[in-house]
Scaffold this motif. Sequence first.
Motif, PDB file in Angstrom:
ATOM      1  N   ILE A 283       4.400  15.139  -3.695  1.00 45.83           N
ATOM      2  CA  ILE A 283       5.132  16.230  -3.066  1.00 45.83           C
ATOM      3  C   ILE A 283       6.103  15.636  -2.065  1.00 45.83           C
ATOM      4  O   ILE A 283       5.738  14.833  -1.213  1.00 45.83           O
ATOM      5  CB  ILE A 283       4.163  17.187  -2.335  1.00 45.83           C
ATOM      6  CG1 ILE A 283       3.138  17.719  -3.330  1.00 45.83           C
ATOM      7  CG2 ILE A 283       4.926  18.306  -1.665  1.00 45.83           C
ATOM      8  CD1 ILE A 283       1.937  18.327  -2.672  1.00 45.83           C
ATOM      9  N   GLU A 284       7.334  16.085  -2.177  1.00 42.05           N
ATOM     10  CA  GLU A 284       8.321  15.532  -1.251  1.00 42.05           C
ATOM     11  C   GLU A 284       8.282  16.282   0.055  1.00 42.05           C
ATOM     12  O   GLU A 284       8.161  17.499   0.085  1.00 42.05           O
ATOM     13  CB  GLU A 284       9.725  15.664  -1.880  1.00 42.05           C
ATOM     14  CG  GLU A 284      10.101  14.467  -2.670  1.00 42.05           C
ATOM     15  CD  GLU A 284      11.542  14.555  -3.106  1.00 42.05           C
ATOM     16  OE1 GLU A 284      12.263  15.449  -2.639  1.00 42.05           O
ATOM     17  OE2 GLU A 284      11.940  13.685  -3.898  1.00 42.05           O
ATOM     18  N   ARG A 285       8.406  15.566   1.070  1.00 42.68           N
ATOM     19  CA  ARG A 285       8.443  16.217   2.369  1.00 42.68           C
ATOM     20  C   ARG A 285       9.786  15.974   2.994  1.00 42.68           C
ATOM     21  O   ARG A 285      10.319  14.871   2.935  1.00 42.68           O
ATOM     22  CB  ARG A 285       7.378  15.625   3.281  1.00 42.68           C
ATOM     23  CG  ARG A 285       5.988  16.001   2.820  1.00 42.68           C
ATOM     24  CD  ARG A 285       5.036  15.774   3.938  1.00 42.68           C
ATOM     25  NE  ARG A 285       3.691  16.024   3.453  1.00 42.68           N
ATOM     26  CZ  ARG A 285       2.613  15.573   4.033  1.00 42.68           C
ATOM     27  NH1 ARG A 285       2.732  14.821   5.093  1.00 42.68           N
ATOM     28  NH2 ARG A 285       1.435  15.857   3.561  1.00 42.68           N
ATOM     29  N   SER A 286      10.348  17.023   3.572  1.00 43.74           N
ATOM     30  CA  SER A 286      11.642  16.806   4.224  1.00 43.74           C
ATOM     31  C   SER A 286      11.495  16.995   5.730  1.00 43.74           C
ATOM     32  O   SER A 286      10.841  17.912   6.209  1.00 43.74           O
ATOM     33  CB  SER A 286      12.673  17.804   3.685  1.00 43.74           C
ATOM     34  OG  SER A 286      12.282  19.106   4.018  1.00 43.74           O
TER      35      SER A 286
ATOM     36  N   ALA B 182       0.855  -1.187   0.000  1.00 43.62           N
ATOM     37  CA  ALA B 182       0.000   0.000   0.000  1.00 43.62           C
ATOM     38  C   ALA B 182       0.884   1.227   0.000  1.00 43.62           C
ATOM     39  O   ALA B 182       1.795   1.350   0.802  1.00 43.62           O
ATOM     40  CB  ALA B 182      -0.896  -0.027   1.230  1.00 43.62           C
ATOM     41  N   GLN B 183       0.598   2.073  -0.897  1.00 42.47           N
ATOM     42  CA  GLN B 183       1.387   3.302  -1.013  1.00 42.47           C
ATOM     43  C   GLN B 183       0.808   4.355  -0.087  1.00 42.47           C
ATOM     44  O   GLN B 183      -0.396   4.390   0.146  1.00 42.47           O
ATOM     45  CB  GLN B 183       1.305   3.817  -2.456  1.00 42.47           C
ATOM     46  CG  GLN B 183       1.969   2.917  -3.464  1.00 42.47           C
ATOM     47  CD  GLN B 183       3.447   3.229  -3.608  1.00 42.47           C
ATOM     48  OE1 GLN B 183       3.834   4.371  -3.495  1.00 42.47           O
ATOM     49  NE2 GLN B 183       4.273   2.224  -3.878  1.00 42.47           N
ATOM     50  N   PHE B 184       1.708   5.161   0.456  1.00 47.31           N
ATOM     51  CA  PHE B 184       1.193   6.357   1.113  1.00 47.31           C
ATOM     52  C   PHE B 184       1.902   7.551   0.504  1.00 47.31           C
ATOM     53  O   PHE B 184       2.906   7.402  -0.214  1.00 47.31           O
ATOM     54  CB  PHE B 184       1.370   6.290   2.634  1.00 47.31           C
ATOM     55  CG  PHE B 184       2.796   6.223   3.092  1.00 47.31           C
ATOM     56  CD1 PHE B 184       3.481   7.408   3.361  1.00 47.31           C
ATOM     57  CD2 PHE B 184       3.443   5.007   3.254  1.00 47.31           C
ATOM     58  CE1 PHE B 184       4.790   7.344   3.787  1.00 47.31           C
ATOM     59  CE2 PHE B 184       4.733   4.974   3.675  1.00 47.31           C
ATOM     60  CZ  PHE B 184       5.422   6.144   3.950  1.00 47.31           C
ATOM     61  N   ASN B 185       1.347   8.673   0.808  1.00 44.95           N
ATOM     62  CA  ASN B 185       1.868   9.896   0.210  1.00 44.95           C
ATOM     63  C   ASN B 185       1.992   9.735  -1.304  1.00 44.95           C
ATOM     64  O   ASN B 185       3.067   9.745  -1.880  1.00 44.95           O
ATOM     65  CB  ASN B 185       3.230  10.260   0.827  1.00 44.95           C
ATOM     66  CG  ASN B 185       3.623  11.667   0.449  1.00 44.95           C
ATOM     67  OD1 ASN B 185       2.800  12.451  -0.029  1.00 44.95           O
ATOM     68  ND2 ASN B 185       4.870  11.987   0.647  1.00 44.95           N
ATOM     69  N   THR B 186       0.886   9.574  -1.892  1.00 41.94           N
ATOM     70  CA  THR B 186       0.892   9.419  -3.344  1.00 41.94           C
ATOM     71  C   THR B 186       0.761  10.762  -4.058  1.00 41.94           C
ATOM     72  O   THR B 186       0.584  10.819  -5.268  1.00 41.94           O
ATOM     73  CB  THR B 186      -0.288   8.514  -3.777  1.00 41.94           C
ATOM     74  OG1 THR B 186      -1.466   8.983  -3.105  1.00 41.94           O
ATOM     75  CG2 THR B 186      -0.023   7.076  -3.414  1.00 41.94           C
TER      76      THR B 186
ATOM     77  N   GLY C 197      15.781  14.609   7.076  1.00 41.63           N
ATOM     78  CA  GLY C 197      15.859  14.989   5.670  1.00 41.63           C
ATOM     79  C   GLY C 197      14.791  14.320   4.854  1.00 41.63           C
ATOM     80  O   GLY C 197      13.737  13.955   5.364  1.00 41.63           O
ATOM     81  N   VAL C 198      15.065  14.142   3.612  1.00 42.28           N
ATOM     82  CA  VAL C 198      14.073  13.573   2.704  1.00 42.28           C
ATOM     83  C   VAL C 198      14.165  12.060   2.762  1.00 42.28           C
ATOM     84  O   VAL C 198      15.239  11.481   2.739  1.00 42.28           O
ATOM     85  CB  VAL C 198      14.347  14.052   1.258  1.00 42.28           C
ATOM     86  CG1 VAL C 198      13.279  13.516   0.321  1.00 42.28           C
ATOM     87  CG2 VAL C 198      14.415  15.551   1.223  1.00 42.28           C
ATOM     88  N   GLY C 199      12.993  11.475   2.880  1.00 43.77           N
ATOM     89  CA  GLY C 199      12.994  10.023   2.904  1.00 43.77           C
ATOM     90  C   GLY C 199      13.298   9.452   1.540  1.00 43.77           C
ATOM     91  O   GLY C 199      12.905   9.999   0.517  1.00 43.77           O
ATOM     92  N   GLU C 200      13.981   8.321   1.537  1.00 41.47           N
ATOM     93  CA  GLU C 200      14.330   7.750   0.238  1.00 41.47           C
ATOM     94  C   GLU C 200      13.596   6.462  -0.012  1.00 41.47           C
ATOM     95  O   GLU C 200      13.869   5.752  -0.974  1.00 41.47           O
ATOM     96  CB  GLU C 200      15.834   7.417   0.191  1.00 41.47           C
ATOM     97  CG  GLU C 200      16.666   8.469   0.791  1.00 41.47           C
ATOM     98  CD  GLU C 200      17.982   7.974   1.327  1.00 41.47           C
ATOM     99  OE1 GLU C 200      18.262   6.757   1.230  1.00 41.47           O
ATOM    100  OE2 GLU C 200      18.707   8.811   1.850  1.00 41.47           O
ATOM    101  N   GLY C 201      12.717   6.132   0.840  1.00 37.97           N
ATOM    102  CA  GLY C 201      12.031   4.837   0.724  1.00 37.97           C
ATOM    103  C   GLY C 201      11.072   4.816  -0.433  1.00 37.97           C
ATOM    104  O   GLY C 201      11.030   5.724  -1.274  1.00 37.97           O
ATOM    105  N   THR C 202      10.308   3.775  -0.470  1.00 37.46           N
ATOM    106  CA  THR C 202       9.385   3.569  -1.579  1.00 37.46           C
ATOM    107  C   THR C 202       7.991   4.081  -1.273  1.00 37.46           C
ATOM    108  O   THR C 202       7.056   3.798  -2.021  1.00 37.46           O
ATOM    109  CB  THR C 202       9.299   2.073  -1.905  1.00 37.46           C
ATOM    110  OG1 THR C 202       9.081   1.371  -0.686  1.00 37.46           O
ATOM    111  CG2 THR C 202      10.536   1.603  -2.592  1.00 37.46           C
ATOM    112  N   ASN C 203       7.918   4.818  -0.168  1.00 32.83           N
ATOM    113  CA  ASN C 203       6.605   5.313   0.239  1.00 32.83           C
ATOM    114  C   ASN C 203       5.567   4.201   0.392  1.00 32.83           C
ATOM    115  O   ASN C 203       4.422   4.348   0.007  1.00 32.83           O
ATOM    116  CB  ASN C 203       6.083   6.357  -0.750  1.00 32.83           C
ATOM    117  CG  ASN C 203       6.702   7.713  -0.475  1.00 32.83           C
ATOM    118  OD1 ASN C 203       7.508   7.825   0.451  1.00 32.83           O
ATOM    119  ND2 ASN C 203       6.322   8.705  -1.235  1.00 32.83           N
TER     120      ASN C 203
END
Lengths: 671, 389
Positions: A475-478, A468-472, A483-489
């Motif tokens: 928009i990147e959030r830091s 399940a995706q989140f933050n689809t 810092g900025v997440g690098e995962g797969t959301n």
Amino acid sequence: MDITISNQIAKLIQQITETGEWNLDPDDLKSIKSICKRSDANVDVAFDYWFVQLRKEHAQIRYSCVQLAEQLFQRSHRFRILLTDEFPLFISLTVGGRQRSLPPPQQVAAKLKEYTLALVTTWREKFANKFRPIAIAYDYLQHNGILVANQPTLDSLHSQNEDRANRQNRMQPVYERRLQQISNESEEYLSIIHENLQQMQGCFEILLPKYDDGSDIDFEALMKGDIESSKAMTQDQNNYKEELRSHGLGSSRYKLEIVISKNPVADEVHESKENEVVFEQLREGYKVARNKHNKQLTIWINSLGRMELQNNENRNILLKKLLDVKADIIDTIRKSELLGIQLPSKEGEASDDNDDEYLDELFEEIDVPSSSTRARLSRSKLPPAQRIFPLAFEPGMEDDVTYIRTRLFSETESIDEQGSSKDGNSSSKGKGKGKGKAIMTPDKEELLKKAPVVEWGEDLYYWDKSDAQFNTSGIERSHRFMGVGEGTNEIPDQLLEKLRKRTIYYKPQMPQNLKACRAPLRSGKLCPRRDLVTCPFHGKIIPRNEYGIPVNSNEEVDNNPSSSSLSSINPSASTAPSEQKQQETKDSNDLWQDIERDVMQQANQPLIELNKKKRKRNKPQSNLIDVRKKKETSYTRLQKKLDAPQTRQNVEDAQDYERTMKSRDQQMNMW
Amino acid sequence: MYSFLKKREHGSLRPRQFVRAESTKRAYSLQLSPRKEVTRIHRGSVQSIKVENVEQRYMISGGGDGRIHVYDLNTPPDSDGHVRINPVASVSREQRHRYAVTTLSWFPFDTGMFISSSNDNSIRIWDTNSMTPACVFDLESHVHCQAISPVASHCLVASGADEPRIRLCDLKSGASTHSLTGHNGSILSVAWSPRQEHVLYSGGVDGTVRVWDIRRAAACLMSLDQHNTDNSDPLADTNKAHGAGVNGLCFSSDNERLITLGLDEKIRMWDAYTGRNTLVNYGSLWRNRFQWYMEATVSGSDVWPPLLYVPSDDQQVLVYELNTGRLSRRLKGAYGRVTCVEKRAGLQELYSGSMDCEILVWEPEEDRSSSLDDEHPSDEDAWSESEEE
């Protein structure tokens, strides 16, 4: 002294004194006498055992002992010497002294005293010259006011005893014959009564209105005139209000006047052309039950009650059976009276008879299927106005238009009824109507049969999602630090697992109207307590008649509407855990025994009997009154409850908790 | 019995031995007398019985009702062979003790006089012929017991009362001569030595038994010690005869042993001269709970081994073998606490008084052979023929 004779004497004396009867067993007495006659040594042994019995703390045993002593004292000189040597003790054991009172039961103790005094008086006349202790004892009894003037003599006591025994003996065969006769007669008669009762019951079912949930009208409550407890009344009113409100009439501007009649059943059920036949039959049954059956039963019960048989078991069983049937009859008679059925008057009887004959010719008896004469209230109603969004677990929810479940459910049901194959996902996915036409494999059909039907919810949304995706939004959030997440959301697995869970609110269902205990109180009233299962004062709540006498009998339960309503009250949940527990322990026991058997077999050892110690010796039948048994009172029952380990544990836990809280509070203040 | 007679005639058995054998046999076969009975006359308990030693014919009994009766034990039998012993003289109602009589004793040399002590604080000297008090000593507290020396030339009556001193009352002057101090608490029992006329024994509520020489200024000779402790001081405070009060004293028939009865339910026997415990164990079957004087007695000098008769609270008289302490018999018959026993040594008879107002007569069993002539139906078995198997 031969050991076998000694044992024989011991056994005989114990046997003869512990029967609990008023008279000695003649056979045992004869054998004791014949043994004692053989030699004085035997008398010595008999005396010792006799004295052991005399010392036992039971008035009935002592009474029998004194009777035995009378027999032996009359005959054996040796016994006389031995007894007079111990005369002070004998007197204090049988008459009682200043410090020593006679053992229970009290009424036997009084008899024992009377008997001994008469015996001592007789002995004094006969033996006082030779045996000084008897004269001393007599003087002692006289000077201490124990021996009163109008003491019954030994002869009068004996003749009383004989009279009693004779009367009993004479009446015994008469009673036996009568018992046999009654049991034979009642066997046939009872079946007729039962048939009649069943017919009447059937009539009631036809005549009486039913409610939506299909439950019977609560006859019990109606009979008592207990309006509040009557489920019928409350529900009726509710329905009425709801009905009004659902049609938009419910408003305070209208004045509603509800008239509650005294006999709601008679109000609702009227004799009409439709049910004339039923009423006729009911009237017939009522007449027979009242005039014939009831009277006959009363006669039988009275004559059974008067019997004094030696073993009362048969009589008691029969009596109980008859009493149960009688209670049923009375119940039924009351019910029919509630329906306004009366015995036809004398004038009308003739015409009634004619009618009956005519009817008999015309109509055969037909089993009328039970049906309601009253139209059921429709379920499709507008939602109640009082709440905007009812909660999911509330029953009112089902009526909510915005609520999906009922419709979904009924849809799936209707689809199933059509017989066409449906998509199994319809229930799990929520809206499967579109894909419903897809062809399904047979094993899926199988699965679908087992699948539970649940309402749609968030959990079902995530049910088959593996990622399940989140933050689809893109928009990147830091984060400030990370810092900025690098995962797969993606939602991690364990979180997804949690999302698939569902919260279910469990609402315990309390029974609406509890039955009163109705055990008879000392004041003459019936116990008004309403408890779930057991009344703390009178034990388990059981169906009782109007006098508070229990009417339960296992085989009649099904016919008895009152008891069936009781079983509906008993929540099965309360019994289930204990059963389960029992099952568990039993299982573990079995396992343990299996292992033991294997081990013992390998070691070539015999099995250890678990129940060896528990097995009690089969004592001969005795009528001795149990003096150690305490009278059971409400106090002892409460005490038992309080002493139960479970309760103790609870109290201890509470105390522990309190202590810890206290110490915590103390520690908090110490700084 | 006949074989003994024959042996004595042959000279192979000495007369003394014959007497001893016969009286021992009789003493060991005591039973409730079927023929003799003492009429029940006391109202309330019987507290004390004494048989005089001059001719062993008269007996006095004192009761809880304060009255004293004199009986003639040689009463001839009635027509039916029964001996009913009625009192021949009684203290009148006016002159009786106001409260219970505690102990009685005969004047040792004459039956014309006897002494009584009572809970009404007095010791009275009675004239047997007129049954009136000749002399009254007021002791100002309950008198538990009194004693007069059986051998002495002085006529001193020792008294044990609710006070820690022993007062000696002189019959000759009618006044108390002096008092002996040493006990703590009241004195429950006193007894004169049957051998030394100036020696007195006393037992107190403090559990001590003291030996006094009345001639000495420091009168107390010793205090008996149950453990026979070796210490130089015979009057040590640690010397205790019993764990609780001592409420009975009596002497063996050879006058060499002192027997003490304690409220700790123990019986102890002492060497009367050295004051040492003989350590005979009488067991714990005896019951003694009340602070009343207990009149025990030892069988006559002809009985060997001697017997000790002790009244017990459990309505029995316990018969012990004196020298071994073995319980020989229990004489059961009373319906109340037995308070006193008295022997009539010449006939091996025993009299016991109890709380149920009855005086029981115990006598040796008659030889069956001698009573063959009067066969009574109650002696026979009465089995009927049908009871045969």
